[in-house]
Design a protein around this motif. Structure first.
Motif, PDB file in Angstrom:
ATOM      1  N   GLN A   1     -25.804   7.374  10.135  1.00 45.25           N
ATOM      2  CA  GLN A   1     -26.258   6.026   9.827  1.00 45.25           C
ATOM      3  C   GLN A   1     -25.673   5.507   8.524  1.00 45.25           C
ATOM      4  O   GLN A   1     -25.573   6.233   7.535  1.00 45.25           O
ATOM      5  N   GLY A   2     -25.263   4.275   8.555  1.00 43.05           N
ATOM      6  CA  GLY A   2     -24.791   3.623   7.350  1.00 43.05           C
ATOM      7  C   GLY A   2     -25.261   2.192   7.338  1.00 43.05           C
ATOM      8  O   GLY A   2     -26.102   1.814   8.155  1.00 43.05           O
ATOM      9  N   VAL A   3     -24.718   1.408   6.433  1.00 42.94           N
ATOM     10  CA  VAL A   3     -25.083   0.005   6.371  1.00 42.94           C
ATOM     11  C   VAL A   3     -23.832  -0.825   6.629  1.00 42.94           C
ATOM     12  O   VAL A   3     -22.737  -0.507   6.148  1.00 42.94           O
ATOM     13  N   ALA A   4     -23.996  -1.873   7.431  1.00 44.40           N
ATOM     14  CA  ALA A   4     -22.875  -2.770   7.716  1.00 44.40           C
ATOM     15  C   ALA A   4     -22.725  -3.770   6.573  1.00 44.40           C
ATOM     16  O   ALA A   4     -23.719  -4.310   6.088  1.00 44.40           O
ATOM     17  N   VAL A   5     -21.512  -3.956   6.143  1.00 49.74           N
ATOM     18  CA  VAL A   5     -21.247  -4.869   5.016  1.00 49.74           C
ATOM     19  C   VAL A   5     -19.969  -5.645   5.278  1.00 49.74           C
ATOM     20  O   VAL A   5     -19.099  -5.190   6.012  1.00 49.74           O
ATOM     21  N   ARG A   6     -19.872  -6.809   4.640  1.00 47.53           N
ATOM     22  CA  ARG A   6     -18.594  -7.529   4.628  1.00 47.53           C
ATOM     23  C   ARG A   6     -17.617  -6.719   3.786  1.00 47.53           C
ATOM     24  O   ARG A   6     -17.967  -6.245   2.709  1.00 47.53           O
ATOM     25  N   TYR A   7     -16.396  -6.614   4.262  1.00 45.56           N
ATOM     26  CA  TYR A   7     -15.411  -5.761   3.600  1.00 45.56           C
ATOM     27  C   TYR A   7     -14.278  -6.652   3.070  1.00 45.56           C
ATOM     28  O   TYR A   7     -13.505  -7.205   3.836  1.00 45.56           O
ATOM     29  N   LEU A   8     -14.260  -6.808   1.755  1.00 52.95           N
ATOM     30  CA  LEU A   8     -13.235  -7.668   1.151  1.00 52.95           C
ATOM     31  C   LEU A   8     -12.270  -6.817   0.326  1.00 52.95           C
ATOM     32  O   LEU A   8     -12.656  -5.804  -0.251  1.00 52.95           O
ATOM     33  N   THR A   9     -11.026  -7.253   0.267  1.00 56.57           N
ATOM     34  CA  THR A   9     -10.003  -6.475  -0.443  1.00 56.57           C
ATOM     35  C   THR A   9      -9.297  -7.344  -1.486  1.00 56.57           C
ATOM     36  O   THR A   9      -8.153  -7.743  -1.308  1.00 56.57           O
ATOM     37  N   PRO A  10      -9.996  -7.636  -2.592  1.00 55.23           N
ATOM     38  CA  PRO A  10      -9.365  -8.463  -3.628  1.00 55.23           C
ATOM     39  C   PRO A  10      -8.269  -7.703  -4.368  1.00 55.23           C
ATOM     40  O   PRO A  10      -8.194  -6.476  -4.291  1.00 55.23           O
ATOM     41  N   HIS A  11      -7.447  -8.436  -5.076  1.00 60.95           N
ATOM     42  CA  HIS A  11      -6.358  -7.811  -5.823  1.00 60.95           C
ATOM     43  C   HIS A  11      -6.897  -6.971  -6.973  1.00 60.95           C
ATOM     44  O   HIS A  11      -7.896  -7.293  -7.583  1.00 60.95           O
ATOM     45  N   SER A  12      -6.160  -5.927  -7.254  1.00 57.18           N
ATOM     46  CA  SER A  12      -6.647  -4.897  -8.158  1.00 57.18           C
ATOM     47  C   SER A  12      -6.350  -5.206  -9.615  1.00 57.18           C
ATOM     48  O   SER A  12      -5.341  -5.794  -9.958  1.00 57.18           O
ATOM     49  N   LYS A  13      -7.263  -4.738 -10.453  1.00 57.10           N
ATOM     50  CA  LYS A  13      -7.039  -4.845 -11.887  1.00 57.10           C
ATOM     51  C   LYS A  13      -6.035  -3.794 -12.356  1.00 57.10           C
ATOM     52  O   LYS A  13      -5.388  -3.968 -13.374  1.00 57.10           O
ATOM     53  N   TRP A  14      -5.911  -2.694 -11.630  1.00 58.51           N
ATOM     54  CA  TRP A  14      -5.125  -1.551 -12.118  1.00 58.51           C
ATOM     55  C   TRP A  14      -3.867  -1.304 -11.327  1.00 58.51           C
ATOM     56  O   TRP A  14      -3.278  -0.229 -11.400  1.00 58.51           O
ATOM     57  N   SER A  15      -3.473  -2.267 -10.530  1.00 59.35           N
ATOM     58  CA  SER A  15      -2.211  -2.124  -9.819  1.00 59.35           C
ATOM     59  C   SER A  15      -1.716  -3.509  -9.443  1.00 59.35           C
ATOM     60  O   SER A  15      -2.446  -4.493  -9.547  1.00 59.35           O
ATOM     61  N   ILE A  16      -0.463  -3.559  -9.040  1.00 56.07           N
ATOM     62  CA  ILE A  16       0.070  -4.758  -8.391  1.00 56.07           C
ATOM     63  C   ILE A  16       0.348  -4.307  -6.967  1.00 56.07           C
ATOM     64  O   ILE A  16       1.302  -3.601  -6.706  1.00 56.07           O
ATOM     65  N   HIS A  17      -0.513  -4.717  -6.058  1.00 59.62           N
ATOM     66  CA  HIS A  17      -0.500  -4.138  -4.717  1.00 59.62           C
ATOM     67  C   HIS A  17      -0.528  -2.614  -4.886  1.00 59.62           C
ATOM     68  O   HIS A  17      -1.301  -2.120  -5.677  1.00 59.62           O
ATOM     69  N   SER A  18       0.347  -1.886  -4.198  1.00 57.20           N
ATOM     70  CA  SER A  18       0.215  -0.438  -4.333  1.00 57.20           C
ATOM     71  C   SER A  18       0.987   0.083  -5.547  1.00 57.20           C
ATOM     72  O   SER A  18       0.811   1.229  -5.947  1.00 57.20           O
ATOM     73  N   GLU A  19       1.821  -0.759  -6.133  1.00 60.92           N
ATOM     74  CA  GLU A  19       2.581  -0.335  -7.305  1.00 60.92           C
ATOM     75  C   GLU A  19       1.615  -0.149  -8.472  1.00 60.92           C
ATOM     76  O   GLU A  19       0.729  -0.981  -8.672  1.00 60.92           O
ATOM     77  N   TYR A  20       1.818   0.902  -9.224  1.00 60.42           N
ATOM     78  CA  TYR A  20       1.025   1.246 -10.407  1.00 60.42           C
ATOM     79  C   TYR A  20      -0.303   1.915 -10.058  1.00 60.42           C
ATOM     80  O   TYR A  20      -0.933   2.502 -10.919  1.00 60.42           O
TER      81      TYR A  20
ATOM     82  N   PRO B   1     -26.096  -2.637  -6.112  1.00 61.24           N
ATOM     83  CA  PRO B   1     -27.144  -1.619  -6.171  1.00 61.24           C
ATOM     84  C   PRO B   1     -28.012  -1.622  -4.914  1.00 61.24           C
ATOM     85  O   PRO B   1     -28.418  -0.554  -4.438  1.00 61.24           O
ATOM     86  N   GLY B   2     -28.257  -2.791  -4.346  1.00 67.46           N
ATOM     87  CA  GLY B   2     -29.107  -2.877  -3.159  1.00 67.46           C
ATOM     88  C   GLY B   2     -28.492  -2.137  -1.983  1.00 67.46           C
ATOM     89  O   GLY B   2     -29.157  -1.339  -1.308  1.00 67.46           O
ATOM     90  N   ASP B   3     -27.212  -2.409  -1.725  1.00 67.13           N
ATOM     91  CA  ASP B   3     -26.550  -1.739  -0.613  1.00 67.13           C
ATOM     92  C   ASP B   3     -26.443  -0.237  -0.869  1.00 67.13           C
ATOM     93  O   ASP B   3     -26.581   0.563   0.057  1.00 67.13           O
ATOM     94  N   ALA B   4     -26.184   0.124  -2.123  1.00 64.64           N
ATOM     95  CA  ALA B   4     -26.076   1.549  -2.459  1.00 64.64           C
ATOM     96  C   ALA B   4     -27.412   2.248  -2.202  1.00 64.64           C
ATOM     97  O   ALA B   4     -27.457   3.330  -1.601  1.00 64.64           O
ATOM     98  N   ASP B   5     -28.484   1.613  -2.631  1.00 65.77           N
ATOM     99  CA  ASP B   5     -29.819   2.188  -2.419  1.00 65.77           C
ATOM    100  C   ASP B   5     -30.088   2.436  -0.945  1.00 65.77           C
ATOM    101  O   ASP B   5     -30.642   3.455  -0.561  1.00 65.77           O
ATOM    102  N   ARG B   6     -29.672   1.467  -0.154  1.00 59.66           N
ATOM    103  CA  ARG B   6     -29.975   1.528   1.268  1.00 59.66           C
ATOM    104  C   ARG B   6     -29.394   2.784   1.923  1.00 59.66           C
ATOM    105  O   ARG B   6     -29.916   3.269   2.914  1.00 59.66           O
ATOM    106  N   ILE B   7     -28.300   3.286   1.382  1.00 55.09           N
ATOM    107  CA  ILE B   7     -27.691   4.480   1.985  1.00 55.09           C
ATOM    108  C   ILE B   7     -27.740   5.667   1.029  1.00 55.09           C
ATOM    109  O   ILE B   7     -27.008   6.648   1.197  1.00 55.09           O
ATOM    110  N   GLY B   8     -28.579   5.559   0.014  1.00 55.83           N
ATOM    111  CA  GLY B   8     -28.793   6.693  -0.876  1.00 55.83           C
ATOM    112  C   GLY B   8     -27.580   7.055  -1.713  1.00 55.83           C
ATOM    113  O   GLY B   8     -27.348   8.229  -1.998  1.00 55.83           O
TER     114      GLY B   8
END
Lengths: 1250, 457
Positions: free
Chosen positions: A1099-1118, A1138-1145
């Motif tokens: 069991q898990g929780v369903a969530v919207r899955y977004l992939t924003p640009h990273s602070k620590w890379s440029i795409h996969s570079e870096y 925190p709410g979603d994390a709590d839901r799945i411990g």
């Protein structure tokens, strides 16, 4: 203490006699001075103990270079070299000044760029050529068996099912072995030659994105691919960075202000663009503009980094931005434009009249028991006898008489209208609204809406998945012209936005607080969660500021709002705001789209170089999304019924079709390119035609008519139609951009994958495509990648070529973030056995040409080319009517068919010298052809020509990267004043308006490679782009259009609110409209976000899955760079609330698994209260190379961020052959959107296995 | 009066984008070598957050800096030299490596050299200290952008001292970034802590250094520095710290962190001060008076008496000139917008900060008033998303007044300049309300916003 005055006893500041004594003692031990109060020891400079750091700072030389990474930064850097070793880098600060009253561009750079030199000597550096052992052994064996012929060896190797299965199964599972350059180039060349010979050149694919980040490195490979007739994949649309709204509204790919123009804004909204992270070197212009009193608004679902700078934070639910913008538009239309002409804000009304399609007439057509918006009324409808009358939309004059204004698409081509392609309305004072005239009707029209509850599928199986489409009936003032009922676009817009007027029939809101009908602030609150009062206030402020500042309200928009399936609709609601308030084309105002919007400033020269159109035209440029969709067999799992995207106001034309069917239709109609094109080798097609004594074009038409020839896209799983060779450089498609990563692994590569989806059931399979019961695995015979570091793409490649880094070669860099062109230069020579991209392709071409003598020779190739934007092709379909059962007419109802010669043994020579077509045919860019005879003379003396006695004697040398750079600079208006002036003079003839003055003061200026090596050079204003740098001003898009009345490249020549193509009507997207994120629960039986759901057995929780640009890379570079890893969490993470994390411990830093139908990701959780509940972020382009354990769900290595995504096609992106909805490379095409995904997350065992 | 010159820095946190470029360029130039893998002379902290090393600000735990004795003198919080001598072989008040973080790398070469197998090769993390596979549980910047806030934020020493409760709630979220280097204090407790006499303050520019030849590795400086900006090189066994890039400063170049700061928020310059007044200023009784006391130590470089004395004290003419052109003096003493970090440590730190203003209009506009209007703006300063008490905990030993003064200056400048921007009449009353003239506001605006290279350094 002074020496001239006697001193009193200084009070000791420290405590205790002993410690005083200690420091005092120091006086005798040290050659220094102790503070009289005994606190501290002072020493003079030049001490021995300082030497260590002084030594460390010393270096032998500093070299200018930059980073060829897809970030649009284009920052110039100082690379420090000591004892022949690159030590580190810091930013250059010598950009030309922006002027005394503005911040400067210096310093440009970010932590990622600052960490680049780590790669040079890092253990992930690819130092030698590598081949997978199992392939190398098989090849050597086959070669021995084939008498030493590499091409025959490759044929034998790939024809042997067992052998080929074995090396394909081994992809991505280690076992790379070192090989030498001779042997790897032989293998790669043989694969190319064999594929061309057996299957056709369009079965060879090249992938390398973003020329602007290193033009020659990109161009040299593209030139090779184009010379052999291979296909180059697009990337801007594939990356979902292309805002399709831009071609739809502006007729332009993307043109935006440079970052220094943010400074000129006095109201700055950052909407889905996290500027400090994704535009790091430019962010200061935003922070500094605040000190001028610029208000900054951030729209972001989380407390993103840029929210720190927000005077106001607006946090809508992800993907609902279109509703928020609609409500702001509602307020603006209501308060500034809805009234009588006298009540309207004059600046806004004047702007709408002059620069937008607002006053143009649209027919109202019967639909059911009501009316719907139809088509633009054109000169043809009025019976006017004029050239291209069907492409001359009309408006009314003050007396209500229809008039054909200048500047429409119909005026753009042909002698009859020369001088009339301009926005000058002359004496015409068109009313914005029919209601402005004395007489008129009031008619109700049905307008689409997509915000209704879709209802229970049990109750209404017909529209069970329709995603909440409905309609709303609202009145518009109308007139009868001839037998047609017409209204204006402006009137339709008021109705669309729910802005009622006295006595108008239909359903209207009672006020801003009425949530019952679309358009109002209260309505949007229910969808977005943004307080109605906030939406109302910001909408009003945006307009008030635009009024008070003359249009200096700006929306800085980006991936957060552009990576959705329906982003074109989201963006159109944003653009509408800037158009209503007169902000486009104004410094400090308008749209500022920043995601992937690379700008090759010297575009004409670059295009010439990369497309090899000096030797052969046209090339085969492919829409990447469609290519990968078919190649990776995602179409077998998709089955999205196209009519579920339709509006009830449409005609039902998509019924029974999937979106894949529409892709096939688009290809067959010649709207979009489609390669491989036919189910036969295009070289053989010409041979067959000639053998039959028939013109090859006619032959193809006849064969298609007879059903003997089919488009390859109708049967992508036929081995004849597989892409066979994929040549990748400067890219990491398998670790970064490949939406549906696991589909790639399974079908394209034929290796293990964590794909969990089932194929479409029979009722959802595309009708127009052939279904093979057994899906192919391992379509690709050769995957070859050049890179300097190990990525997923190199891990899965058959051959890995060691590339030089950005500090080891010459090249050019530009961007639209700043107005400069500058250089790469080698700080050191390529170390070990690495080679520059230039040398790799020169070497490959040489080997290829040798083998071609025997195996290919000179052949004729039939290229099927799509209908092209900025040419008369855009007039293929009057009124955007999509006719059925039309006769096949190449270039009108199907692709253009062009026979070209391929002189295969000459490929290497042609790669390294300039061909004759540049002088003969000129260089076309956006409809302007540049004649370059004079420039070629100058270039010949700069570069030299191929000496007598060698093949191709007399042609200009392009045999080094420096010479290629020189050519690009010499043949572009932005870097060659003569060409800029020439281009403007050409345009002046067409528009009848003065333009050349924009560049005349630079007419004698030729920017050379030596110039850009010395320092970044400011570019020259040129018709290649729409803005102006004239007189040192900051670049903003469309300044030429607004100030010089040059039309946009659209149907009306103005910016469009309204789009009248049949398919746009079918989708209900004729006007800006809110469309929510795809309802995956209804479309694909996904769990609903927030629900508990199964995640691979637990069991898990369903969530919207977004992939924003990273602070620590440029795409996969870096993202694999040790410095970046040390400053972050050291591996893949998923941010959650925190709410979603709590839901799945889950607690912070726990290992978690994210699972959906597309694949599995293993990552650590970052739990933070800055995240909204129900949504998780995984930074985009988390590769599987660093600290990714095996997944419990699949037993395989955890996936990349794109293991949870896949390709979904939107029909509006597939339209072509009609006005601004015409294809151009990276201009228009289906986007690889990835924001609508849902995943299930669960906690997993904390003991991970690698 | 005895005049000395101090090279100093001001960072405008209101402009900091938290990009960490400064950290990387500094690390590359200075500490990218073994023994100092975990060392970041320059680091950037997300606040609220724990900082690096964790909770370094909790001097009850770490005993860094000075304390004022009952008789009005200063003593090292960790104890005087006597205690140091007594405990010289055991130094309990030192962060251990886990308080920084255990540096790691990856077995990258597996990506190329993995033999044929069943799984895709991967690079696992490996400890740089032990060479063994490791699990990553902390880094130099673990709580970046409030990452792990629910697990860590409550331990932020500043938050713990606040009277107002800050909840980890989405709607209440705030954060800002705090870049830190060595403070090059006027009254450095690290120098006073060193039993070997290896630490010193350069007399010409006040840069605090460790003599690498003299250092004996006692690490008392690490304990003594309340900012934890002296580090121990576990390979050489010597202390190392930010050198304010003296090899660059000496040839007229700004520090690496300054020049590479893409937020353009760092200002560097000379300050003249009266060395005779330092001890007195550092030992004023009330912690709230420390800020003003330190300002009083600084000398006006345009004052003829100061100039004469500077010359007499051997300060070269071009240094006097540099002090006069220094942006530091203007930001600290004229505009009074910059504040010291933790003056209560009584070290007289010389890296000062302009506190972050944003977001302020949010609060005002939320109430329906015009957020750009100066009057409503000032009224709302104390309702910032970032609690003023938090800023005061960092910069003014808890005194809200100077923080408010600084923020009002920034807010007032924005209000005043908006009229200029829109071509409206300049409103002198706005300038007056922050104790400035319009011309002064525009001068300050140029320094903060336009901030050309030559004006920053």
């Amino acid at each position: 203490m002074t020496t001239t005055e006697p001193q009193g006893k200084t009070r000791h500041a420290t405590d205790g006699a002993l410690s005083n004594g200690l420091i005092e003692l120091g006086r005798f031990f040290r050659k220094g001075e102790v503070a009289p109060d005994l606190r501290s020891v002072f020493l003079e400079g030049g001490r021995k103990g300082d030497v260590f750091y002084r030594d460390r700072w010393s270096h032998d030389k500093v070299v200018r270079s930059t980073h060829g990474v897809n970030c649009t930064g284009s920052c110039s850097w100082k690379v420090y070299v000591k004892d022949g070793i690159i030590t580190w880098e810091t930013q250059q600060t010598d950009y030309p000044s922006v002027g005394p009253d503005s911040p400067e561009y210096e310093p440009r750079g970010c932590p990622r760029g600052a960490a680049f030199s780590w790669y040079t000597y890092s253990p992930t550096r690819v130092r030698y050529p590598y081949v997978r052992g199992v392939l190398l052994e098989s090849y050597r064996r086959a070669k021995a068996e084939q008498g030493g012929d590499p091409v025959k060896a490759w044929a034998a190797l790939t024809d042997d099912a067992e052998t080929s299965r074995a090396y394909k199964r081994a992809r991505g599972k280690g076992g790379l072995v070192r090989a030498n350059w001779d042997e790897v180039l032989e293998i790669v060349a043989a694969a190319h030659v064999h594929t061309i010979k057996r299957y056709g050149p369009d079965r060879v694919a090249g992938f390398s994105p973003i020329p602007a980040m290193s033009m020659v490195s990109h161009g040299v490979g593209a030139r090779f691919i184009n010379l052999i007739g291979g296909t180059m994949q697009s990337f801007y649309d594939w990356y979902a960075d292309l805002p399709v709204a831009s071609p739809q509204v502006f007729g332009d790919q993307t043109d935006v202000p440079e970052s220094a123009d943010w400074w000129n804004s006095s109201y700055l909204m950052m909407w889905g663009s996290n500027v400090p992270v994704t535009r790091t070197p430019d962010a200061h212009f935003m922070t500094e503009a605040r000190y001028r009193g610029t208000k900054v608004v951030v729209v972001s679902p989380d407390f993103a980094d840029n929210t720190k700078f927000a005077d106001e934070w607006v946090a809508p639910h992800p993907g609902t931005d279109g509703a928020l913008a609609t409500a702001m538009g509602h307020v603006i239309l209501r308060e500034f434009l809805a009234g009588s002409p006298a009540e309207r804000e004059p600046y806004f009304a004047g702007y709408l009249t002059k620069y937008t399609d607002a006053p143009f007439l649209v027919t109202l057509e019967p639909h059911g028991d009501g009316l719907v918006p139809g088509k633009f009324l054109t000169a043809e409808d009025l019976g006017v006898d004029a050239a291209n009358a069907a492409f001359k939309p009309v408006l009314l004059d003050e007396q209500g008489r229809p008039q054909v204004p200048n500047g429409t698409l119909g005026h753009r081509f042909g002698e009859a209208d020369e001088g009339d392609w301009n926005l000058d309305l002359g004496d015409i004072r068109p009313p914005l609204s029919i209601a402005d005239l004395d007489e008129g009707l009031q008619l109700a029209v049905d307008l689409p809406r997509f915000d209704v509850d879709p209802g229970d599928p049990e109750d209404d199986p017909e529209r069970a998945h329709a995603g909440g489409a409905g309609s709303v009936r609202r009145g518009v003032p109308a007139r009868r012209i001839g037998d047609r009922l017409v209204t204006t676009v402006f009137d339709l817009m008021l109705a669309q936005y729910g802005v009622g007027r006295d006595g108008m029939p239909g359903e209207w809101p009672t006020g801003y607080d009425d949530a019952s009908t679309p358009g109002t602030p209260a309505w949007q609150e229910e969808l977005t969660g943004v307080p109605a009062a906030q939406a109302e206030r910001i909408g009003r402020e945006f307009a008030v500021n635009a009024r008070d500042s003359g249009g200096r309200s700006m929306i800085l928009m980006g991936a957060g709002t552009n990576h959705w399936f329906h982003s074109d609709t989201i963006y159109r609601t944003f653009l509408a705001l800037t158009m209503m308030t007169g902000c486009q084309g104004v410094n400090g105002g308008g749209w500022a789209h920043y995601v992937g919007q690379e700008k090759v400033r010297p575009v004409t020269g670059y295009t010439q170089y990369g497309t090899a159109s000096d030797w052969v035209r046209p090339g085969r440029a492919m829409i990447g999304t469609a290519f990968w969709y078919l190649a990776s067999d995602q179409w077998r799992y998709d089955g999205l019924p196209a009519d579920l995207l339709s509006a009830p106001t449409g005609s039902g034309r998509f019924a029974g079709q999937t979106t894949a069917d529409l892709l096939v239709e688009s290809a067959k109609r010649g709207w979009m390119p489609s390669y491989p094109s036919f189910d036969r080798n295009p070289l053989d097609l010409v041979d067959e035609a000639e053998a039959a004594g028939v013109d090859p074009k006619q032959y193809v038409v006849d064969e298609l008519d007879a059903g003997r020839l089919r488009f390859a896209c109708e049967d992508p799983d036929d081995p004849a139609n597989f892409p066979r060779v994929l040549n990748i450089w400067r890219a990491n498609i398998l670790g970064s951009s490949g939406k549906g990563n696991e589909y790639f692994l399974k079908h394209l590569l034929g290796t293990d994958a964590s794909l969990r989806a089932s194929e479409s059931t029979i009722d959802r399979r595309p009708e127009s495509m052939t279904w093979h019961d057994e899906a192919p695995e391992g379509k690709l015979d050769l995957l070859v990648t050049s890179d300097f570091r190990m990525t997923s793409t190199t891990l899965f490649s058959d051959v890995v070529l060691p590339a030089a880094t950005w500090y080891e070669k010459y090249d050019l860099s530009s961007t639209d973030m700043h107005p400069f062109v500058h250089s790469f230069s080698p700080a050191i020579d390529p170390p070990w056995q690495t080679r520059t991209d230039f040398d790799i392709f020169a070497g490959l071409a040489a080997r290829f040409s040798q083998m071609a003598v025997e195996h290919l020779g000179v052949r004729k190739d039939l290229v099927a080319a799509p209908l092209q934007h900025d040419t008369p092709d855009a007039m293929a379909a009057p009124h955007g009517i999509v006719g059925d059962d039309l006769p096949r007419v190449p270039g009108v109802t199907m692709p253009k068919l062009v026979v070209v010669e391929r002189d295969y043994p000459q490929v290497a020579r042609r790669l390294l010298s300039l061909g004759p077509l540049a002088a003969k045919l000129g260089l076309p860019t956006k409809g302007v052809v540049y004649r370059v005879e004079d420039e070629l003379e100058r270039l010949a003396s700069l570069n030299g020509v191929v000496p007598e006695g060698r093949q191709g004697a007399g042609s200009i040398r392009l045999d080094t990267a420096e010479r290629a750079c020189e050519m690009i600079l010499a043949l572009s208006g932005t870097t060659n004043g003569q060409l800029a002036v020439q281009g403007f003079r050409t345009l002046e003839k067409r528009t009848g308006k003065p333009m050349a003055f924009l560049a005349e003061d630079h007419e004698g200026e030729h920017i050379t490679f030596a110039d850009v090596r010395a320092r970044p050079m400011s570019v020259i204003t040129s018709p290649e782009w729409s803005g102006s740098e004239h007189g040192g001003r900051r670049y903003t898009a469309f300044a030429q259009n607004v100030e010089l009345l040059k039309p946009w490249h659209t149907l009306t020549g103005r910016m469009h609110f309204f789009l009248d193509h049949d398919w746009m009507a079918e989708l209900g997207e004729q006007m800006p409209v809110f469309r929510p994120p795809l309802d995956l629960a209804r479309l694909y039986d996904y769990p609903v976000p927030g629900e508990r759901a199964d995640a691979g057995g637990e069991q898990g929780v369903a969530v919207r899955y977004l992939t924003p640009h990273s602070k620590w890379s440029i795409h996969s570079e870096y993202q694999d760079n040790l410095f970046m890893l040390a400053l972050s969490r050291g591996g893949p993470t998923i941010w959650m609330s925190p709410g979603d994390a709590d839901r799945i411990g889950v607690v912070d830093n726990d290992w978690i698994e994210a699972v959906n139908r597309n694949g599995v990701v293993v990552a650590r959780a970052v739990v933070s209260h800055r995240m909204p509940e129900g949504t998780v972020y995984m930074y985009h382009a988390k590769d599987r190379t660093i600290d990714v354990p095996r997944a419990e769900t699949s037993g395989l290595r955890g996936g990349i961020h794109n293991s949870l995504t896949r390709i979904l096609l939107k029909p509006s992106h597939l339209i072509g052959g009609y006005a601004q909805l015409s294809w151009a490379f990276n201009y228009l095409g289906p986007t690889g959107n990835q924001r609508d995904e849902v995943t299930v997350i669960r906690r997993r065992s904390q003991e991970v296995v690698y | 009066m005895r005049v000395m010159a101090q090279m100093s820095m001001v960072m405008n946190l209101d402009k900091c984008i938290g990009c960490h470029t400064c950290s990387v360029t500094c690390k590359q130039a200075w500490t990218n070598r073994s023994g100092v893998e975990y060392v970041w002379f320059n680091n950037v902290e997300t606040r609220p957050g724990l900082g690096y090393p964790r909770r370094y600000e909790d001097q009850e735990e770490w005993k860094g800096g000075w304390v004022r004795t009952r008789n009005g003198r200063l003593k090292l919080k960790a104890g005087g030299k006597l205690k140091k001598l007594a405990t010289i072989f055991s130094n309990p008040k030192m962060p251990d490596i886990q308080d920084y973080y255990e540096p790691w790398t990856y077995d990258y070469d597996m990506l190329l050299n993995a033999p044929a197998g069943e799984q895709t090769p991967v690079a696992r993390p490996v400890s740089l200290l032990t060479g063994e596979p490791t699990k990553i549980t902390w880094s130099a910047n673990w709580d970046d952008d409030l990452g792990g806030s629910t697990a860590t934020m409550a331990d932020d020493p500043i938050l713990q001292h606040m009277s107002e409760h800050v909840a980890e709630e989405f709607e209440q979220t705030f954060m800002f970034y705090l870049p830190r280097i060595c403070e090059h204090c006027l009254n450095p407790s690290c120098v006073a802590s060193c039993p070997s006499g290896a630490m010193y303050k350069r007399s010409e520019d006040g840069i605090v250094l460790v003599d690498q030849d003299k250092c004996r590795g006692w690490r008392m400086c690490v304990s003594g520095c309340p900012y934890k900006k002296v580090y121990f090189n576990h390979k050489t066994g010597k202390a190392e710290k930010c050198t304010l890039c003296y090899p660059r400063i000496e040839v007229g170049l700004p520090t690496v962190c300054s020049e590479t700061c893409v937020g353009r928020l760092r200002y560097l310059g000379l300050v003249l001060y009266d060395v005779d007044k330092v001890a007195e200023a550092a030992s004023v009784e009330d912690e709230h008076d420390l800020l003003e006391a330190q300002r009083d130590v600084f000398l006006d470089p345009h004052d003829p008496a100061v100039i004469a004395q500077a010359r007499a004290d051997g300060i070269p003419e071009d240094w006097i000139d540099a002090a006069q052109r220094s942006p530091i003096h203007r930001l600290i003493s004229e505009y009074r917008v910059a504040l010291p970090l933790h003056p209560e440590y009584r070290t007289m730190p010389m890296v000062w900060y302009i506190p972050p203003l944003s977001p302020v209009v949010d609060v005002v506009a939320g109430s329906g008033a015009d957020g750009e209007d100066a009057r409503t703006l000032f009224a709302a300063i104390d309702k910032l998303r970032i609690p003023m008490e938090y800023l005061a905990g960092l910069f003014t030993a808890g005194d809200m007044e100077p923080v408010a003064e600084s923020l009002k200056k920034l807010a007032g400048m924005r209000s005043y300049m908006r009229d200029v921007n829109l071509g409206a009449e300049r409103d002198e009353s706005i300038a007056a309300s922050i104790g400035m003239t319009g011309a002064e506001v525009e001068e300050m605006y140029r320094l903060l916003a336009i901030a050309k290279y030559d004006e920053r350094y």
